[in-house]
Structure formats: C-alpha cells, structure tokens
Design a protein around this motif. Sequence first.
Motif, PDB file in Angstrom:
ATOM      1  N   LYS A  27       0.843  -1.195   0.000  1.00 17.24           N
ATOM      2  CA  LYS A  27       0.000   0.000   0.000  1.00 17.24           C
ATOM      3  C   LYS A  27       0.874   1.238   0.000  1.00 17.24           C
ATOM      4  N   LEU A  28       0.605   2.143  -0.954  1.00 17.10           N
ATOM      5  CA  LEU A  28       1.338   3.408  -0.973  1.00 17.10           C
ATOM      6  C   LEU A  28       0.537   4.424  -0.199  1.00 17.10           C
ATOM      7  N   GLY A  29       1.149   5.005   0.798  1.00 24.29           N
ATOM      8  CA  GLY A  29       0.436   6.017   1.580  1.00 24.29           C
ATOM      9  C   GLY A  29       0.572   7.387   0.949  1.00 24.29           C
ATOM     10  N   ALA A  48      -4.759   6.304   0.364  1.00 20.93           N
ATOM     11  CA  ALA A  48      -3.744   5.272   0.139  1.00 20.93           C
ATOM     12  C   ALA A  48      -4.145   4.394  -1.036  1.00 20.93           C
ATOM     13  N   LYS A  49      -3.107   3.988  -1.796  1.00 17.66           N
ATOM     14  CA  LYS A  49      -3.383   3.222  -3.016  1.00 17.66           C
ATOM     15  C   LYS A  49      -2.715   1.853  -2.907  1.00 17.66           C
ATOM     16  N   PHE A  50      -3.474   0.822  -3.200  1.00 18.71           N
ATOM     17  CA  PHE A  50      -2.895  -0.516  -3.206  1.00 18.71           C
ATOM     18  C   PHE A  50      -2.224  -0.772  -4.558  1.00 18.71           C
ATOM     19  N   ILE A  51      -0.924  -1.037  -4.527  1.00 14.23           N
ATOM     20  CA  ILE A  51      -0.223  -1.409  -5.764  1.00 14.23           C
ATOM     21  C   ILE A  51      -0.375  -2.921  -5.946  1.00 14.23           C
ATOM     22  N   LEU A  52      -0.328  -3.643  -4.824  1.00 12.13           N
ATOM     23  CA  LEU A  52      -0.573  -5.092  -4.836  1.00 12.13           C
ATOM     24  C   LEU A  52      -1.613  -5.371  -3.762  1.00 12.13           C
ATOM     25  N   GLY A  69       0.813  -9.903 -17.056  1.00 17.47           N
ATOM     26  CA  GLY A  69      -0.288  -8.986 -16.784  1.00 17.47           C
ATOM     27  C   GLY A  69      -0.094  -7.723 -17.581  1.00 17.47           C
ATOM     28  N   PRO A  70      -1.143  -6.902 -17.683  1.00 17.10           N
ATOM     29  CA  PRO A  70      -1.025  -5.665 -18.456  1.00 17.10           C
ATOM     30  C   PRO A  70      -0.061  -4.682 -17.811  1.00 17.10           C
ATOM     31  N   SER A  71       0.344  -3.705 -18.584  1.00 21.01           N
ATOM     32  CA  SER A  71       1.240  -2.681 -18.092  1.00 21.01           C
ATOM     33  C   SER A  71       0.616  -1.984 -16.882  1.00 21.01           C
ATOM     34  N   GLY A  72       1.392  -1.834 -15.817  1.00 20.15           N
ATOM     35  CA  GLY A  72       0.889  -1.157 -14.621  1.00 20.15           C
ATOM     36  C   GLY A  72       0.196  -2.086 -13.648  1.00 20.15           C
ATOM     37  N   ALA A  73       0.155  -3.386 -13.947  1.00 19.98           N
ATOM     38  CA  ALA A  73      -0.553  -4.330 -13.070  1.00 19.98           C
ATOM     39  C   ALA A  73       0.185  -4.551 -11.749  1.00 19.98           C
ATOM     40  N   GLY A  74       1.484  -4.281 -11.726  1.00 16.26           N
ATOM     41  CA  GLY A  74       2.236  -4.452 -10.480  1.00 16.26           C
ATOM     42  C   GLY A  74       3.286  -5.552 -10.542  1.00 16.26           C
ATOM     43  N   LYS A  75       3.644  -5.984 -11.759  1.00 17.07           N
ATOM     44  CA  LYS A  75       4.607  -7.094 -11.902  1.00 17.07           C
ATOM     45  C   LYS A  75       5.982  -6.713 -11.336  1.00 17.07           C
ATOM     46  N   THR A  76       6.460  -5.518 -11.731  1.00 11.08           N
ATOM     47  CA  THR A  76       7.772  -5.072 -11.246  1.00 11.08           C
ATOM     48  C   THR A  76       7.749  -4.934  -9.732  1.00 11.08           C
ATOM     49  N   THR A  77       6.669  -4.377  -9.211  1.00  9.09           N
ATOM     50  CA  THR A  77       6.565  -4.188  -7.762  1.00  9.09           C
ATOM     51  C   THR A  77       6.626  -5.534  -7.050  1.00  9.09           C
ATOM     52  N   LEU A  78       5.922  -6.533  -7.591  1.00 12.56           N
ATOM     53  CA  LEU A  78       5.936  -7.866  -6.972  1.00 12.56           C
ATOM     54  C   LEU A  78       7.358  -8.433  -6.968  1.00 12.56           C
ATOM     55  N   PRO A 115      16.949  -6.027 -12.984  1.00 18.45           N
ATOM     56  CA  PRO A 115      15.868  -5.053 -13.154  1.00 18.45           C
ATOM     57  C   PRO A 115      15.480  -4.855 -14.619  1.00 18.45           C
ATOM     58  N   GLN A 116      14.363  -4.165 -14.793  1.00 18.98           N
ATOM     59  CA  GLN A 116      13.819  -3.950 -16.144  1.00 18.98           C
ATOM     60  C   GLN A 116      14.785  -3.163 -17.041  1.00 18.98           C
ATOM     61  N   ASP A 117      15.410  -2.131 -16.456  1.00 20.41           N
ATOM     62  CA  ASP A 117      16.323  -1.312 -17.258  1.00 20.41           C
ATOM     63  C   ASP A 117      17.759  -1.749 -16.997  1.00 20.41           C
ATOM     64  N   ASP A 199      13.171  -9.086 -14.531  1.00 17.18           N
ATOM     65  CA  ASP A 199      12.065  -8.245 -14.985  1.00 17.18           C
ATOM     66  C   ASP A 199      12.199  -8.064 -16.496  1.00 17.18           C
ATOM     67  N   GLU A 200      11.208  -8.485 -17.210  1.00 15.25           N
ATOM     68  CA  GLU A 200      11.167  -8.349 -18.674  1.00 15.25           C
ATOM     69  C   GLU A 200      12.452  -8.872 -19.337  1.00 15.25           C
ATOM     70  N   PRO A 201      12.717 -10.184 -19.239  1.00 17.82           N
ATOM     71  CA  PRO A 201      13.981 -10.703 -19.780  1.00 17.82           C
ATOM     72  C   PRO A 201      14.114 -10.527 -21.281  1.00 17.82           C
ATOM     73  N   SER A 232       6.545 -10.335 -17.416  1.00 15.72           N
ATOM     74  CA  SER A 232       6.456  -9.858 -18.791  1.00 15.72           C
ATOM     75  C   SER A 232       5.064  -9.340 -19.032  1.00 15.72           C
ATOM     76  N   SER A 233       5.009  -8.249 -19.807  1.00 16.02           N
ATOM     77  CA  SER A 233       3.714  -7.629 -20.068  1.00 16.02           C
ATOM     78  C   SER A 233       2.974  -8.411 -21.127  1.00 16.02           C
ATOM     79  N   LEU A 234       1.676  -8.493 -20.958  1.00 14.27           N
ATOM     80  CA  LEU A 234       0.874  -9.104 -22.008  1.00 14.27           C
ATOM     81  C   LEU A 234       0.747  -8.088 -23.126  1.00 14.27           C
TER      82      LEU A 234
HETATM   83  N1  LIG Z   1       6.757   4.211  -5.561  1.00 17.79           N
HETATM   84  C1  LIG Z   1       5.663   4.391  -6.298  1.00 17.79           C
HETATM   85  N2  LIG Z   1       5.007   5.569  -6.286  1.00 17.79           N
HETATM   86  C2  LIG Z   1       3.893   5.772  -7.007  1.00 17.79           C
HETATM   87  N3  LIG Z   1       3.347   4.835  -7.819  1.00 17.79           N
HETATM   88  C3  LIG Z   1       3.962   3.646  -7.879  1.00 17.79           C
HETATM   89  C4  LIG Z   1       5.151   3.344  -7.142  1.00 17.79           C
HETATM   90  N4  LIG Z   1       5.524   2.083  -7.412  1.00 17.79           N
HETATM   91  C5  LIG Z   1       4.626   1.610  -8.297  1.00 17.79           C
HETATM   92  N5  LIG Z   1       3.694   2.540  -8.574  1.00 17.79           N
HETATM   93  C6  LIG Z   1       2.537   2.387  -9.459  1.00 17.79           C
HETATM   94  O1  LIG Z   1       2.063   1.059  -9.314  1.00 17.79           O
HETATM   95  C7  LIG Z   1       1.615   0.539 -10.547  1.00 17.79           C
HETATM   96  C8  LIG Z   1       2.311  -0.763 -10.855  1.00 17.79           C
HETATM   97  O2  LIG Z   1       3.657  -0.489 -11.272  1.00 17.79           O
HETATM   98  P1  LIG Z   1       4.624  -1.637 -11.794  1.00 17.79           P
HETATM   99  O3  LIG Z   1       5.847  -0.969 -12.327  1.00 17.79           O
HETATM  100  O4  LIG Z   1       4.827  -2.639 -10.724  1.00 17.79           O
HETATM  101  O5  LIG Z   1       3.754  -2.273 -12.966  1.00 17.79           O
HETATM  102  P2  LIG Z   1       4.168  -3.315 -14.122  1.00 17.79           P
HETATM  103  O6  LIG Z   1       3.079  -4.332 -14.175  1.00 17.79           O
HETATM  104  O7  LIG Z   1       5.541  -3.833 -13.898  1.00 17.79           O
HETATM  105  O8  LIG Z   1       4.146  -2.382 -15.398  1.00 17.79           O
HETATM  106  P3  LIG Z   1       4.971  -2.494 -16.801  1.00 17.79           P
HETATM  107  O9  LIG Z   1       4.569  -3.793 -17.432  1.00 17.79           O
HETATM  108  O10 LIG Z   1       4.478  -1.309 -17.560  1.00 17.79           O
HETATM  109  O11 LIG Z   1       6.430  -2.417 -16.457  1.00 17.79           O
HETATM  110  C9  LIG Z   1       1.836   1.633 -11.586  1.00 17.79           C
HETATM  111  O12 LIG Z   1       0.627   2.327 -11.767  1.00 17.79           O
HETATM  112  C10 LIG Z   1       2.889   2.502 -10.935  1.00 17.79           C
HETATM  113  O13 LIG Z   1       2.796   3.818 -11.365  1.00 17.79           O
END
Ligand SMILES: Nc1ncnc2c1ncn2[C@@H]1O[C@H](COP(=O)(O)OP(=O)(O)OP(=O)(O)O)[C@@H](O)[C@H]1O
Length: 237
Positions: A27-29, A48-52, A69-78, A115-117, A199-201, A232-234
């Motif tokens: 959760k992002l506060g 507060a926003k749930f990223i996962l 999952g789609p872009s922004g789904a939270g894969k990198t965060t996981l 990492p992705q980059d 991340d994104e091999p 990997s993004s769908l």
């Molecule tokens: N520290 C943070 N502050 C604000 N938003 C964040 C933070 N970390 C992640 N997010 C948001 O959480 C969501 C998930 O991000 P994440 O990078 O995990 O997605 P992803 O599935 O890996 O996306 P992609 O496939 O495009 O790389 C995005 O909307 C991102 O903007």
Amino acid sequence: MELPLSAPDSGDWTVSYKLETKNLSYKLGTKFDEFSWLFRNKNRNSRAKFILKDVNCEARPAEITAIAGPSGAGKTTLLEVLAGKISRGRVSGEVLVNNQPIDPKSFQRLSGYVPQDDTLFPSLTVEETLMYSALFRLHGGRKEAVARVRALMKELGLDHVAKTRIGGKSSNRGISGGEKRRVSIGVELVHDPAVILIDEPTSGLDSAAALHVVKMLKFMAVYQGTFSGRSSSLPQG
Ligand SMILES: Nc1ncnc2c1ncn2[C@@H]1O[C@H](COP(=O)(O)OP(=O)(O)OP(=O)(O)O)[C@@H](O)[C@H]1O
C-alpha cells in the motif's frame, strides 16, 4: 528467521528453493497518512493506493514461473518485494522461502535480481563488466573470476563482443540491446544463484534473441535447478 543456507555466497544445489507469497499487499500512503496523527479528525478518508492486493503465488524449483499482466498491473513491484528491494514497512502478508518467512539479506545471497532497465557502465567492455561482478561476488580470486566469466560469456553467446564497450544510446553506440540484456543477466548469474528474478527478460529483443534468452533460462532451470521468476507484459489491445 534465517534461511537454511549451507553455501553463503551461492545457491546450494542440494537444497531446492520454493518461493511463495500469501495475501501479499503493498500500500502506498500519502503525505496525509504520514502526518495523520497531527489532525484531530482522524476519520478523514485516506487516499492510500494498493499497488498489490492479496497476491498469492508460488514459484517451484526447476521451473520458470512467469508473472504476466497488463502494463501497470504491479509485476515489477511484486518482483521488487520478492527481491527484498522494497522495505517491509508498507508490505503486509507473507513472503516465504521453503515455508519460512523470508530473510531479505540471506535471500539476496542465494538469488539474483535483474531489473527492467539495464544499468551497466557504458565505458566498460562486456568482459570487464562481468569481471567486475565476478571479482565482487566470488571469493576465489582472479583465476576463478576469469574462468567463470569465460564460461558465462560462452553460455550467453557473448564471446564475439567480449572486448566491445557496452556503449550508450546515441553517438556512443556499443553492443546491441539484446546483448545488453544478456550482459545484465550475466552480471547476476556470476555467482550461480539458486533463484533468479528477471524483470522483462526479453524486452527490446528480436524474436531470435528472445528465444535464445528463454532457452538459456529454461536450460538453467531444468538442468541446474535455478528457477526464474520473470515478469512480462501481455500484449496490449
Ligand atoms: N513508488 C511508487 N510511487 C507511485 N506509484 C507507484 C510506485 N511504485 C509503483 N507505482 C505504481 O504502481 C503501478 C504498478 O507499477 P509496476 O511498475 O509494478 O507495474 P508493471 O506491471 O511492472 O508495469 P509495466 O509492465 O508497464 O512495467 C503503476 O501504476 C505505478 O505507477
């Protein structure tokens, strides 16, 4: 709690590692949440926003586990939570290794995270980049590092660019995007991790290069026991 490690600097092939999450949330506060104790009316709605939210997953040894999952789904965060890159403060739920709560420091010793980059030094050659990682992570001296880097370059198909600089983006061009991706993976493979999180091999790779990377990861998972958590993004649309 400490992991059952018998080899501190590398994966121990006699131990299999199962990685799982149970009801994992991140959760992002907001600034308001941080300073909410200042306000009298504490019932004001938090933004507060749930990223996962309540993520349950399992990655077993000798397998490649993909997080799709789609872009922004939270894969990198996981992946970042699994790799211990995100402080546990805002994370709830469990991350378990072989049914035990994860100890990020111990887990980082037996795993690798790509990492992705690509974060490589443009002015170093491919060989120098891998040597830098080998000397840093292996403790058998220069001889062991040289042998490991040679083997790794062969395994990753990087022999032909061993003496080429990584390079930058525009005028300072060096190796290709696919080669950079393989160097980044190599940097993390140098100590033979038992678990590799990537991340994104295959991002930015053409289909032949992507196939090469996936085949290599599959070989490692099946024959060497390393498992790869990869995101990997769908395709969109
Ligand atoms: N520290 C943070 N502050 C604000 N938003 C964040 C933070 N970390 C992640 N997010 C948001 O959480 C969501 C998930 O991000 P994440 O990078 O995990 O997605 P992803 O599935 O890996 O996306 P992609 O496939 O495009 O790389 C995005 O909307 C991102 O903007």
